[in-house]
Motif scaffolding. Structure first.
Motif, PDB file in Angstrom:
ATOM      1  N   TYR A  36       0.807  -1.227   0.000  1.00  0.00           N
ATOM      2  CA  TYR A  36       0.000   0.000   0.000  1.00  0.00           C
ATOM      3  C   TYR A  36       0.841   1.278   0.000  1.00  0.00           C
ATOM      4  N   ALA A  37       2.157   1.149  -0.134  1.00  0.00           N
ATOM      5  CA  ALA A  37       3.034   2.321  -0.006  1.00  0.00           C
ATOM      6  C   ALA A  37       2.709   3.421  -0.998  1.00  0.00           C
ATOM      7  N   ALA A  38       2.304   3.047  -2.206  1.00  0.00           N
ATOM      8  CA  ALA A  38       2.062   4.047  -3.245  1.00  0.00           C
ATOM      9  C   ALA A  38       0.665   4.644  -3.197  1.00  0.00           C
ATOM     10  N   GLU A  39      -0.256   3.984  -2.476  1.00  0.00           N
ATOM     11  CA  GLU A  39      -1.655   4.427  -2.500  1.00  0.00           C
ATOM     12  C   GLU A  39      -2.186   4.884  -1.149  1.00  0.00           C
ATOM     13  N   ARG A  40      -1.648   4.301  -0.061  1.00  0.00           N
ATOM     14  CA  ARG A  40      -2.281   4.572   1.232  1.00  0.00           C
ATOM     15  C   ARG A  40      -1.347   5.039   2.340  1.00  0.00           C
ATOM     16  N   SER A  41      -0.141   4.503   2.389  1.00  0.00           N
ATOM     17  CA  SER A  41       0.737   4.924   3.484  1.00  0.00           C
ATOM     18  C   SER A  41       2.197   4.608   3.205  1.00  0.00           C
ATOM     19  N   VAL A  42       3.035   5.598   3.466  1.00  0.00           N
ATOM     20  CA  VAL A  42       4.482   5.394   3.354  1.00  0.00           C
ATOM     21  C   VAL A  42       5.054   4.814   4.647  1.00  0.00           C
ATOM     22  N   VAL A  43       4.209   4.640   5.655  1.00  0.00           N
ATOM     23  CA  VAL A  43       4.630   3.993   6.907  1.00  0.00           C
ATOM     24  C   VAL A  43       4.258   2.516   6.773  1.00  0.00           C
ATOM     25  N   VAL A  44       5.260   1.701   6.434  1.00  0.00           N
ATOM     26  CA  VAL A  44       4.991   0.329   5.987  1.00  0.00           C
ATOM     27  C   VAL A  44       5.591  -0.742   6.903  1.00  0.00           C
ATOM     28  N   SER A  45       5.992  -0.352   8.098  1.00  0.00           N
ATOM     29  CA  SER A  45       6.519  -1.361   9.021  1.00  0.00           C
ATOM     30  C   SER A  45       6.337  -0.884  10.457  1.00  0.00           C
ATOM     31  N   MET A  46       6.336  -1.850  11.359  1.00  0.00           N
ATOM     32  CA  MET A  46       6.284  -1.521  12.785  1.00  0.00           C
ATOM     33  C   MET A  46       7.489  -0.671  13.191  1.00  0.00           C
ATOM     34  N   ASP A  47       8.642  -0.948  12.575  1.00  0.00           N
ATOM     35  CA  ASP A  47       9.849  -0.178  12.889  1.00  0.00           C
ATOM     36  C   ASP A  47       9.636   1.302  12.590  1.00  0.00           C
ATOM     37  N   LEU A  48       9.107   1.619  11.401  1.00  0.00           N
ATOM     38  CA  LEU A  48       8.850   3.022  11.048  1.00  0.00           C
ATOM     39  C   LEU A  48       7.817   3.645  11.986  1.00  0.00           C
ATOM     40  N   ALA A  49       6.758   2.893  12.290  1.00  0.00           N
ATOM     41  CA  ALA A  49       5.714   3.422  13.183  1.00  0.00           C
ATOM     42  C   ALA A  49       6.262   3.675  14.585  1.00  0.00           C
ATOM     43  N   ASN A  50       7.034   2.737  15.092  1.00  0.00           N
ATOM     44  CA  ASN A  50       7.627   2.912  16.420  1.00  0.00           C
ATOM     45  C   ASN A  50       8.559   4.119  16.466  1.00  0.00           C
ATOM     46  N   THR A  51       9.357   4.266  15.412  1.00  0.00           N
ATOM     47  CA  THR A  51      10.301   5.391  15.371  1.00  0.00           C
ATOM     48  C   THR A  51       9.553   6.726  15.396  1.00  0.00           C
ATOM     49  N   LEU A  52       8.470   6.821  14.634  1.00  0.00           N
ATOM     50  CA  LEU A  52       7.650   8.044  14.662  1.00  0.00           C
ATOM     51  C   LEU A  52       7.037   8.262  16.042  1.00  0.00           C
TER      52      LEU A  52
END
Length: 270
Positions: A145-161
């Motif tokens: 879904y990176a191109a259509e819905r979200s560039v946050v594509v992993s738990m690692d990215l979400a946790n970092t944010l």
């Protein structure tokens, strides 16, 4: 009543119902929680939605969704912040302290800049959300879904944010459909201790019939749902468990039947 006290209907699972019908359906099926979608709340009106949910004795597990921060121009990005502020107000009015963030795709090919826009959008929204008693739940989406819905594509990215903020301001939402594949999943769940704001379940069907509307009922696919649930609970999460299924076949059957299936699958596979 069997052990359903944490079970929540994410409204998209019964997409064929409007919010009034979904509230009545939950009451009939004795499903204690509901997670409305904003477009369904808008159809019914915010105050009517709030009243009907309250009168039915339901609790609201989350509101879906805020986010969609990246945009091609500063003015469009600001418009999206304003819409997110409205979403925060709606969540507070409906009586939930969790606004789910689907963070948005890049407006162009520059995915790095888009992630920066997500970071900036969240930073602009946090003080407003906190003043309304609402936490922002970043939901990482599957990479497809990176191109259509979200560039946050992993738990690692979400946790970092999320880790840029206090746990009572920003956390993560764990949706098994989006994260089951991640080789680092259990480390990342452990990392998010104290920050998990929601847990969503469905299943990954094989073959996958559709990128968006290809989710299955729990137990019909390949996800180790109960293992993920146990890992999430080991971090201290004991909140509602939302069943969130996008599936044309499920949407075309009587929604009361879907709730019966949902309860059976929840007991057996979650």
């Amino acid at each position: 009543m069997e052990n359903y006290e944490r079970l929540s209907l994410n409204q998209i699972t019964t997409e064929q119902w409007n919010l009034k019908e979904a509230i009545e359906g939950c009451a009939r099926a004795e499903v204690p929680w509901i997670a409305p979608w904003r477009h369904k709340v808008e159809e019914l009106g915010l105050s009517t939605s709030k009243r009907l949910i309250r009168d039915a004795g339901l609790k609201v597990s989350s509101l879906c969704r805020g986010g969609m921060f990246p945009a091609g121009t500063p003015s469009e990005r600001q418009k999206r912040i304003e819409d997110n502020k409205r979403a925060v107000e709606e969540a507070a009015e409906l009586g939930t302290d969790v606004l789910v963030l689907v963070c948005g795709p890049s407006p162009d090919r520059d995915i790095v800049s888009a992630r920066q826009m997500v970071e900036e959008g969240i930073s602009q929204l946090v003080p407003f959300a906190e003043s309304h008693g609402v936490k922002l739940g970043i939901e990482p989406l599957h990479p497809m879904y990176a191109a259509e819905r979200s560039v946050v594509v992993s738990m690692d990215l979400a946790n970092t944010l999320a880790e840029a903020y206090r746990p009572e301001q920003v956390g993560v939402v764990v949706d098994v459909f989006h994260v089951w594949w991640d080789p680092d999943l259990y480390n990342q769940i452990n990392r998010s201790k104290g920050r998990i704001l929601g847990f969503h379940v469905s299943d990954w069907l094989v073959p996958t019939p559709d990128m968006l509307k290809g989710r299955g009922m729990m137990g019909d696919g390949v996800i180790e749902i109960s293992r993920i649930r146990k890992a999430v609970e080991e971090t201290g999460y004991s909140g509602p468990i939302e069943v969130e299924i996008f599936n044309d076949q499920i949407w075309s059957q009587p929604a009361d039947d879907t709730l019966i299936q949902m309860k059976e699958s929840y007991l057996k596979h979650v």
